[in-house]
Structure formats: structure tokens, C-alpha cells
Design a protein around this motif. Sequence first.
Motif, PDB file in Angstrom:
ATOM      1  N   LEU A  33      40.457  37.580  25.780  1.00  0.00           N
ATOM      2  CA  LEU A  33      40.470  36.380  26.629  1.00  0.00           C
ATOM      3  C   LEU A  33      39.462  36.606  27.811  1.00  0.00           C
ATOM      4  N   ALA A  34      38.686  35.737  28.062  1.00  0.00           N
ATOM      5  CA  ALA A  34      37.867  35.630  29.277  1.00  0.00           C
ATOM      6  C   ALA A  34      38.656  36.055  30.485  1.00  0.00           C
ATOM      7  N   PRO A  35      38.341  36.335  31.423  1.00  0.00           N
ATOM      8  CA  PRO A  35      38.881  36.720  32.713  1.00  0.00           C
ATOM      9  C   PRO A  35      39.756  35.313  33.362  1.00  0.00           C
ATOM     10  N   GLN A  36      38.909  34.254  33.194  1.00  0.00           N
ATOM     11  CA  GLN A  36      39.644  32.949  33.608  1.00  0.00           C
ATOM     12  C   GLN A  36      40.714  32.506  32.662  1.00  0.00           C
ATOM     13  N   LEU A  92      46.130  43.251  28.797  1.00  0.00           N
ATOM     14  CA  LEU A  92      45.706  44.350  29.046  1.00  0.00           C
ATOM     15  C   LEU A  92      44.146  44.264  29.613  1.00  0.00           C
ATOM     16  N   ILE A  93      44.028  45.235  30.381  1.00  0.00           N
ATOM     17  CA  ILE A  93      42.841  45.148  31.178  1.00  0.00           C
ATOM     18  C   ILE A  93      42.358  46.419  31.378  1.00  0.00           C
ATOM     19  N   CYS A  94      40.822  46.690  31.373  1.00  0.00           N
ATOM     20  CA  CYS A  94      40.289  48.115  31.580  1.00  0.00           C
ATOM     21  C   CYS A  94      38.862  47.498  32.162  1.00  0.00           C
ATOM     22  N   ARG A  95      38.108  48.372  32.067  1.00  0.00           N
ATOM     23  CA  ARG A  95      36.682  48.317  32.513  1.00  0.00           C
ATOM     24  C   ARG A  95      35.879  47.430  31.662  1.00  0.00           C
ATOM     25  N   SER A  96      35.847  47.888  30.542  1.00  0.00           N
ATOM     26  CA  SER A  96      34.637  47.360  29.439  1.00  0.00           C
ATOM     27  C   SER A  96      35.546  46.651  28.443  1.00  0.00           C
ATOM     28  N   GLY A  97      36.838  46.542  28.121  1.00  0.00           N
ATOM     29  CA  GLY A  97      37.442  46.014  27.099  1.00  0.00           C
ATOM     30  C   GLY A  97      37.830  46.868  25.986  1.00  0.00           C
ATOM     31  N   LYS A  98      36.980  48.194  25.809  1.00  0.00           N
ATOM     32  CA  LYS A  98      37.150  49.091  24.566  1.00  0.00           C
ATOM     33  C   LYS A  98      38.458  49.464  24.674  1.00  0.00           C
ATOM     34  N   ARG A  99      38.874  50.079  25.692  1.00  0.00           N
ATOM     35  CA  ARG A  99      40.170  50.902  25.798  1.00  0.00           C
ATOM     36  C   ARG A  99      41.310  49.858  25.662  1.00  0.00           C
ATOM     37  N   SER A 100      41.283  48.519  26.242  1.00  0.00           N
ATOM     38  CA  SER A 100      42.327  47.622  26.139  1.00  0.00           C
ATOM     39  C   SER A 100      42.513  47.094  24.732  1.00  0.00           C
ATOM     40  N   PHE A 105      47.098  40.487  24.048  1.00  0.00           N
ATOM     41  CA  PHE A 105      45.912  39.985  24.805  1.00  0.00           C
ATOM     42  C   PHE A 105      45.180  40.889  25.349  1.00  0.00           C
ATOM     43  N   HIS A 106      43.695  40.971  25.289  1.00  0.00           N
ATOM     44  CA  HIS A 106      42.908  41.778  26.203  1.00  0.00           C
ATOM     45  C   HIS A 106      41.600  40.972  26.681  1.00  0.00           C
ATOM     46  N   VAL A 107      41.647  41.377  28.019  1.00  0.00           N
ATOM     47  CA  VAL A 107      40.407  40.706  28.890  1.00  0.00           C
ATOM     48  C   VAL A 107      39.137  41.398  28.351  1.00  0.00           C
ATOM     49  N   ASP A 108      38.329  40.440  27.770  1.00  0.00           N
ATOM     50  CA  ASP A 108      37.051  40.847  27.091  1.00  0.00           C
ATOM     51  C   ASP A 108      36.075  39.749  27.570  1.00  0.00           C
ATOM     52  N   GLU A 109      35.182  40.085  28.161  1.00  0.00           N
ATOM     53  CA  GLU A 109      33.994  38.894  28.653  1.00  0.00           C
ATOM     54  C   GLU A 109      33.080  38.837  27.502  1.00  0.00           C
ATOM     55  N   GLY A 110      32.915  39.647  26.331  1.00  0.00           N
ATOM     56  CA  GLY A 110      32.048  39.410  25.280  1.00  0.00           C
ATOM     57  C   GLY A 110      32.646  38.683  24.397  1.00  0.00           C
TER      58      GLY A 110
END
Length: 115
Positions: free
Chosen positions: A9-12, A86-94, A110-115
Motif C-alpha cells: 500500500l502507498a502511505p495514503q 505493517l510498516i517499517c523504514r524501507s518496506g523490506k522488513r514489513s 498489508f505493508h506500506v511500500d512506496e515502491g
Amino acid sequence: MTDKLPRGLAPQQAQSMLADDARAVLVDIRSSMEFLFVGHPKGAVHIPWIDEPDWTVNPDFVTDIRKLLLGGAVCTPDGPCAPVVLICRSGKRSLEAGKTLIENGFRSVFHVDEG
């Protein structure tokens, strides 16, 4: 969402999901030091995936998530499941933590992933 991967998911999108579904929970899985000293999203619950001092995967992670949901992760075939974001700094751990939750029967991960 694929069978074995949490949906990115994008942060929004994550913010909208959390606002629209009262059952949804935001879990910050970063280390304790990151959570305390870098900051965290308002309303996030902290359950580290990998933490100091040994930097190993938290053996109680799945159990801690189940406790957080108070049984909400248990879904009936026809019923809804509580979304876990789930959220972390880069998306890898989440992403890795999300895979583990799915492998342990969670269906709405779900995990927050800007990519």
C-alpha cells in the motif's frame, strides 16, 4: 493480494484503510530504538520484527499480533478478517513479516511500500 505475499500500500492508501475500517490495525515493526528515537505514526502499535540486542527475528511476533487482534485474525470462510497493516523504514522488513503472518493463517495482511 497473492496467496503468499502481503499487498503493498502507498502511505495514503494505508491511511485511508485505517480511517475507513475500525478493525484495521497499524503495526510498526521497526526496532525498539527506531520506534522510540526516530518516531512513529500516530496510533501505531509497536511489535518489533527484528530487535536488539541480538538482531534476530522476534520468535513471538505472530503470537503478539494475534494478541493485538484479540482473535480478530481468525476468520471464518465467509467472514471478514481484521486488516493488519505493517510498516517499517524501507518496506523490506514489513514484507518479510507479512509473509510470515500469511504463512500462519492471516488473510488480510498489508505493508506500506512506496515502491
